[in-house]
Design a protein around this motif. Structure first.
Motif, short mmCIF file in Angstrom:
data_model
loop_
_atom_site.label_atom_id
_atom_site.label_comp_id
_atom_site.label_asym_id
_atom_site.label_seq_id
_atom_site.Cartn_x
_atom_site.Cartn_y
_atom_site.Cartn_z
N ALA A 201 35.31 83.57 26.37
CA ALA A 201 36.60 83.64 27.08
C ALA A 201 36.70 82.61 28.20
O ALA A 201 37.78 82.18 28.57
N ARG A 202 35.54 82.23 28.75
CA ARG A 202 35.55 81.26 29.88
C ARG A 202 35.64 79.82 29.40
O ARG A 202 35.78 78.91 30.22
N ASP A 203 35.53 79.61 28.12
CA ASP A 203 35.60 78.24 27.60
C ASP A 203 37.00 77.68 27.89
O ASP A 203 38.01 78.39 27.69
N PRO A 204 37.08 76.44 28.36
CA PRO A 204 38.41 75.89 28.69
C PRO A 204 39.38 75.81 27.52
O PRO A 204 40.58 75.69 27.71
N ARG A 205 38.86 75.92 26.30
CA ARG A 205 39.74 75.86 25.12
C ARG A 205 40.37 77.23 24.81
O ARG A 205 41.15 77.36 23.87
N VAL A 206 39.99 78.24 25.63
CA VAL A 206 40.44 79.61 25.32
C VAL A 206 41.29 80.16 26.47
O VAL A 206 40.96 79.96 27.63
N ARG A 207 42.38 80.85 26.10
CA ARG A 207 43.16 81.57 27.11
C ARG A 207 43.22 83.05 26.70
O ARG A 207 43.28 83.36 25.51
N PHE A 208 43.20 83.94 27.71
CA PHE A 208 43.31 85.38 27.45
C PHE A 208 44.66 85.85 27.95
O PHE A 208 45.06 85.50 29.07
#
Ligand SMILES: Cc1cc2nc3c(=O)[nH]c(=O)nc-3n(C[C@H](O)[C@H](O)[C@H](O)COP(=O)(O)OP(=O)(O)OC[C@H]3O[C@@H](n4cnc5c(N)ncnc54)[C@H](O)[C@@H]3O)c2cc1C
Ligand SMILES: NC(=O)c1ccc[n+]([C@@H]2O[C@H](COP(=O)([O-])OP(=O)(O)OC[C@H]3O[C@@H](n4cnc5c(N)ncnc54)[C@H](OP(=O)(O)O)[C@@H]3O)[C@@H](O)[C@H]2O)c1
Length: 473
Positions: free
Chosen positions: A80-87
């Motif tokens: 979830a913390r990867d910059p390619r991911v948004r929650f």
């Protein structure tokens, strides 16, 4: 990765990553995210959950006295913390976003919605007050917002738990173990209060087949036998019959040894008792002036079907267990999503290796729609079982990606199109930074009481906490 050319397939240019929506932030959703991030591709993934808090059943299913299991959230947090991911928490497909929206906004959509309701026994009295599904009971003691404030009065002495899977073991253990054992966990505060005042003395676990067919796993069964001030009662006669059934698999062998040890130990005068009843099926929850006056059960015998599976068959011989509450722990069930095919018989989204198909048994694939986890294969399997399952779906997505047609409206595939649409609809979404703020708040509240966390159980309570101290975005 191929050269940067304007006609390169989607995902091969940094300015045109593969845009994926994952609906559901439980284990299967996050394992799919992690597999996408591991692919040799430019990806951009948005994860949606109807609740503000991520992690699905790891937060709202796994028992509070099994805290270590919840450490798996670290793996999901890393994704979830990867910059390619948004929650996007507090965003529900069907309420805030439709299937059409998702297919316009994303190249591919993955349904990771788990199994949100319960299987039914289909017997009279099933819905009487005091007859609860494990889905409700478990969600309540774990502080699920849908069940905050639900009424689970434990002022009865005798309670039945129907089913002998691991969820039944969780329910029996939570009911039988001293409430103070749970006081140092993240059990919901309101449940802890009710469990402290509980008058339950006897928990009856009802298995429709024999001990050799018990679905519970040996560590969970062993744990019951190790509870303080709890006797676990097994009739030795039930084990003799099972012993005559022939060769057992490893799990059944271990369970049988544990049942044998419990049968030999017998009653020790403990404050509470868990009784195992084998070869019985409930036939009626008996009403008594709006409450439960008992549970009628029928004795079964076992028959092997044509495929060699051992099935229960009613004998017509019934008796009444004098219980005043019933928890039906006979399995979870997926809920259909609007406009998405649903196999009502299996309770899953019909699919081929994770590609959604039009109907059960059909080969007509719905392009760009995928499914993972319990919604894909049904409500069984441990957290880790979802990893290879999600990988299989992602492998199909990556294969299909190569032939994705360009979007009719490329502008709609930009990440900003999603936030613009949600804002236009007045949806209050929770970012991962927001969640981390709530997480820290819960952990701090817990530290004051020597607990891993004290959960915020209401959506409004979570949103108010964010309003009071907005997280940095
Ligand atoms: C009571 C219980 C205890 C368990 N304990 C253990 C254990 O100790 N160890 C173990 O290994 N396994 C355990 N399991 C099994 C494990 O929890 C599952 O294998 C796993 O959670 C399934 O993952 P999933 O992602 O398919 O579903 P879920 O975990 O249910 O996640 C689905 C997510 O989708 C979201 N969602 C649903 N509908 C929508 C929608 N329309 N829009 C947006 N979001 C939506 C839900 O809010 C949820 O967050 C347990 C299961 C249960 C039921
Ligand atoms: N600690 C853990 O690791 C843990 C904790 C909780 C859950 N889980 C996992 O989560 C998954 C789901 O667990 P679960 O317990 O919900 O499901 P499960 O393992 O499938 O067990 C369901 C139980 O309900 C019984 N049942 C089904 N229909 C019935 C009916 N009509 N009448 C009477 N009994 C009926 C089944 O009996 P039959 O066998 O006869 O069908 C079985 O005993 C499992 O994979 C489990 O291992 C793991």
């Amino acid at each position: 990765m191929s050269e940067l050319t304007s006609d390169a397939p989607i995902g091969e240019r940094p300015d045109r990553p593969l845009r994926v929506a994952v609906i559901g932030a439980g284990p299967s959703g996050f394992y799919a995210v992690a597999a996408l991030l591991d692919a040799d591709l430019h990806v951009s993934v948005d994860v949606f959950d109807r609740l503000p808090a991520p992690y699905g059943l790891v937060r709202y299913g796994v028992a509070p006295d099994h805290q270590k299991i919840k450490n798996v959230c670290r793996v999901f947090e890393k994704a979830a913390r990867d910059p390619r991911v948004r929650f996007f928490g507090n965003v529900e497909m069907g309420r805030d976003l439709s299937r059409d929206d998702l297919l316009r906004l994303y190249d591919q959509v993955v349904y990771a919605v788990g199994a949100q309701t319960d299987r039914r026994l289909g017997i009279p009295g099933e819905d009487l007050p005091g007859s609860w599904s494990s889905t409700e009971f478990v969600a309540w003691y774990n502080g699920h917002p849908d069940f905050a404030g639900a009424d689970f009065p434990l002022h009865h002495r005798q309670v039945a738990v129907v089913g002998i899977g691991n969820v039944a073991m969780d329910c029996a253990r939570v009911l039988a173990r001293p409430a103070e054992d749970l006081a140092a966990t993240d059990v919901a505060d309101e449940a802890l209060e009710v469990l402290r005042a509980s008058r339950v003395t006897d928990v009856h676990v009802l298995a429709r087949r024999g001990p050799a067919q018990a679905k519970c796993t040996p560590p969970e069964l062993k744990e019951l036998g190790e509870l303080d001030d709890v006797d676990v009662l097994v009739d030795p006669a039930d084990l003799e019959d099972a012993a005559a059934e022939g060769e057992l698999d490893r799990q059944a062998e271990k369970n049988m040894a544990l049942f044998q040890a419990l049968a030999e130990r017998g009653e020790r005068g403990s404050r509470r008792r868990i009784h195992f009843h084998f070869l019985v099926s409930p036939t009626e929850v008996i009403a008594d002036d709006g409450a439960i006056g008992g549970l009628r059960v029928e004795r079964n015998r076992l028959l092997a079907d044509a495929a060699g599976r051992v099935r229960p068959r009613g004998t017509g011989d019934t008796f009444v267990l004098p219980v005043s509450a019933v928890i039906r722990a006979i399995g979870y069930r997926s809920v259909a999503l609007p406009d998405v095919p649903f196999d009502d018989r299996q309770g899953v989204i019909p699919n081929r290796d994770g590609r959604v198909v039009e109907a059960a048994g059909s080969t007509a694939v719905r392009p760009r729609e995928y499914v993972v986890g319990w919604a894909k294969r049904g409500p069984s399997g441990l957290i880790g079982s979802n990893k290879p399952d999600s990988q299989q779906t992602v492998d199909a997505m990556l294969e299909d990606r190569k032939s994705l047609p360009p979007a009719a409206d490329e502008a709609a595939r930009r990440p900003a199109a999603v936030t613009a649409l949600l804002a236009e609809r007045g949806v209050r979404w929770v970012t991962f930074a927001d969640w981390q703020h709530l997480d820290a708040l819960e952990v701090a509240r817990g530290a004051e009481q020597g607990r891993p966390r004290v959960k915020l159980c209401l959506v409004d309570e979570m949103l108010a906490a964010l309003d009071a101290a907005p997280a940095e975005v």
